[in-house]
Structure formats: structure tokens, C-alpha cells
Design a protein around this motif. Structure first.
Motif, PDB file in Angstrom:
ATOM      1  N   ARG A  48      -4.277 -15.916  29.970  1.00 44.97           N
ATOM      2  CA  ARG A  48      -5.149 -15.947  30.299  1.00 44.97           C
ATOM      3  C   ARG A  48      -5.919 -15.967  28.545  1.00 44.97           C
ATOM      4  N   ALA A  91     -10.452 -21.051  32.379  1.00 41.66           N
ATOM      5  CA  ALA A  91     -10.208 -21.409  33.514  1.00 41.66           C
ATOM      6  C   ALA A  91     -10.088 -20.073  33.639  1.00 41.66           C
ATOM      7  N   GLY A  92     -10.391 -19.954  35.376  1.00 43.48           N
ATOM      8  CA  GLY A  92     -10.337 -18.424  35.648  1.00 43.48           C
ATOM      9  C   GLY A  92      -9.916 -17.010  35.309  1.00 43.48           C
ATOM     10  N   ARG A 122     -11.415 -24.889  37.605  1.00 43.06           N
ATOM     11  CA  ARG A 122     -11.261 -24.326  38.855  1.00 43.06           C
ATOM     12  C   ARG A 122     -10.692 -22.938  39.207  1.00 43.06           C
ATOM     13  N   SER A 123     -10.909 -21.978  39.762  1.00 38.43           N
ATOM     14  CA  SER A 123     -10.479 -20.781  39.615  1.00 38.43           C
ATOM     15  C   SER A 123      -9.496 -20.321  40.993  1.00 38.43           C
ATOM     16  N   ALA A 147     -12.824 -14.173  37.947  1.00 32.78           N
ATOM     17  CA  ALA A 147     -14.151 -15.020  37.138  1.00 32.78           C
ATOM     18  C   ALA A 147     -13.462 -15.477  35.828  1.00 32.78           C
ATOM     19  N   THR A 148     -14.362 -16.375  35.110  1.00 26.96           N
ATOM     20  CA  THR A 148     -13.994 -16.989  33.732  1.00 26.96           C
ATOM     21  C   THR A 148     -15.788 -16.021  33.606  1.00 26.96           C
ATOM     22  N   ALA A 194     -14.881 -23.851  40.933  1.00 29.66           N
ATOM     23  CA  ALA A 194     -15.099 -23.075  39.410  1.00 29.66           C
ATOM     24  C   ALA A 194     -15.484 -21.298  40.133  1.00 29.66           C
ATOM     25  N   SER A 195     -15.486 -20.820  39.260  1.00 25.59           N
ATOM     26  CA  SER A 195     -16.153 -19.245  39.245  1.00 25.59           C
ATOM     27  C   SER A 195     -16.679 -18.535  37.871  1.00 25.59           C
TER      28      SER A 195
END
Length: 276
Positions: free
Chosen positions: A10, A62-63, A91-92, A96-97, A124-125
Motif C-alpha cells: 500500500r 487503491a484501497g 475498486r477496494s 478504504a483509501t 471504490a471506498s
């Protein structure tokens, strides 16, 4: 042998910058940056103040990714900050992002915060928080645009988690606060919600002269989108746009030159980053 669970890599980084006043508008005094964000300082066009280009070298978020922007303008500094391209939130898989923006403008400073649109992919989140601190005589033109799905590909949002929070203070006193929460596509389709709109944009004008622009702004609102403008507090103007993604961006592009010229003394044009 114990098998370690697989963990996705991440991103966790950001930009922290302070600009002092300069003949061209602003010069960097402090600039610290870490991947995936970088702040580039291209030459401004004739007649424009200094410009900074925010770049995500990862190509999207990304998530589980977390990025932060902390930007301070010293008294009298003038700066335009835009992004080099639209931001993408993929998309997660669960996390969350997270995006944190902290903006501060001293007395007599003028900040133009106009990133290009953020595109939310299906699934997405995003948790985003924007904190803005203004002095009594500083001026602000701030814009954020959200696109719900990849419009060019006809993507339909079936799963979405969004928390978008704004706080704007002048001389330490809260002037405006807003929180948007979306869980799933129902509110996007609801006629009493987003009414099927593919995009939303929020525009803020603050500082001396902002209120005088409200009548002109209302007259300039286009017919191709649902839009409105109001004065939620003294010295603050808020405009909102809903519609198809291309139409919302075109509406913003049509209004920005006038607002930049009247509020900030910029040329009556779009910034170069918006036209490349």
C-alpha cells in the motif's frame, strides 16, 4: 512451516509545502514529499501567478492507500495548485483509501485549489477530509469534482463507500462545514438525492470580493447541468453542480476563467494544466 498471509503493498505518502510571497506570486520555502505524491513547479504562463502541479506517480489510489497534502501560503503569497490529470480511486478489496488535505493561507494570500476530477471506480471506498484555514484578508477559490464510475466506458456504480468531509475556518472560527456519506448506489439513483447524476462538483469562493460575484455566478450557470449557488456565510460563496461527467467538467471550465479573473486577478483563461 507457518504460512504468512499475503498482504498487498500500500502507498503511504504525501506532500508538505510552505510558500513565501514573491514577485511572481510565491516561492517554496519548505518542500517535503514522499511517494506516491510529488509537487512540480512549472513556469507560469504570462500574467499568471505561480503554479504548482500535484502528481500521483502511482497512477491512482487503491484501497488501503493513504496520502496527505499540507500546503501553507505565507502572507501575500499567491499560488495556483492543480493536478496533472484526473485522480482515480480503484475498486477496494476492503480497506478504504484515505486522503487528507490541509490548506492554509495567511493575510493577503490568494490560494487557487483546483485539482482535476476524482474518478470513483465501481467498488471504490474513499475517506477524504479537507481542512482549510484562512486569514481575514486571504482569498480562496477551491474546486473538487467527483465522477461516479468511468463515464467513457459506461461503468455503473453497484458498490461504493464514500466519506467526504470539509471544514473551512477564518481566523480560527468555523465558517463552513459539510459531510457527504454514500454507501451503495441507492442515493445516486434517488430523485431526491443525486438523481442519476454521473458527477458532482463543489466550488467555493472565499475572501474579500467573494460575495459580489454571486449574482454573476448565478447568471453564468449553464443549462446542461443542475447547478445552484448560494452564500452560506459572510464572505463565502458556494456553488454545486450535478450532471453527466463531461457536462459538469464543461460547466466548470466555462465558469472558471471569469472567477479566476474577478476574485484572484488571474488572466481570463483556464490554467494550462486544465487544457493539456
Amino acid at each position: 512451516m507457518t504460512t504468512l498471509p499475503f498482504r498487498h503493498q500500500r502507498a503511504d505518502g504525501g506532500v508538505s509545502a510552505r510558500f513565501a510571497a514573491a514577485p511572481a506570486g510565491a516561492r517554496p520555502e519548505v518542500l517535503a514529499q514522499s511517494a506516491p505524491l510529488r509537487l512540480l513547479l512549472p513556469d507560469a504562463e504570462p500574467g499568471e501567478c505561480s503554479i504548482a502541479a500535484l502528481l500521483n506517480t502511482g497512477g491512482g489510489l487503491a484501497g488501503g492507500d493513504a496520502v496527505r497534502v499540507a500546503l501553507t501560503l505565507a502572507p501575500g503569497a499567491r499560488l495556483t495548485l492543480a493536478t496533472a490529470a484526473a485522480e482515480k480511486v480503484y475498486r477496494s478489496l476492503g480497506p478504504a483509501t484515505r486522503v487528507e488535505n490541509h490548506l492554509e493561507a495567511g493575510d493577503g494570500a490568494a490560494l487557487e485549489w483546483i485539482p482535476q476530477e476524482t474518478i470513483l471506480f465501481d467498488g471504490a471506498s474513499l475517506q477524504r477530509r479537507t481542512e482549510i484555514a484562512l486569514a481575514a484578508t486571504s482569498r480562496l477559490l477551491a474546486l473538487e469534482m467527483l465522477v461516479f464510475g468511468r463515464a467513457a466506458g459506461g461503468e455503473v456504480i453497484r458498490r461504493l463507500h464514500l466519506r467526504d468531509t470539509w471544514r473551512l475556518r477564518r481566523d480560527g472560527r468555523l465558517l463552513w462545514a459539510e459531510a457527504l456519506r454514500l454507501d451503495g448506489p441507492d442515493r445516486l439513483a434517488d430523485p431526491l438525492g443525486f438523481g442519476g447524476a454521473g458527477a458532482m462538483a463543489t466550488l467555493l469562493l472565499a475572501g474579500p470580493g467573494a460575495e459580489s460575484l454571486l449574482p454573476t455566478l448565478r447568471e453564468s450557470l449553464p443549462d446542461g447541468v443542475r447547478a445552484g449557488a448560494t452564500k452560506p456565510a459572510p464572505g463565502l460563496v458556494l456553488a454545486r453542480f450535478l450532471g453527466e461527467a463531461g457536462a459538469v467538467r464543461a460547466a466548470i471550465a466555462g465558469i472558471l476563467p471569469m472567477l479566476r479573473a474577478e476574485l484572484l486577478g488571474q488572466p481570463h483563461t483556464l490554467p494550462r494544466l486544465w487544457t493539456n
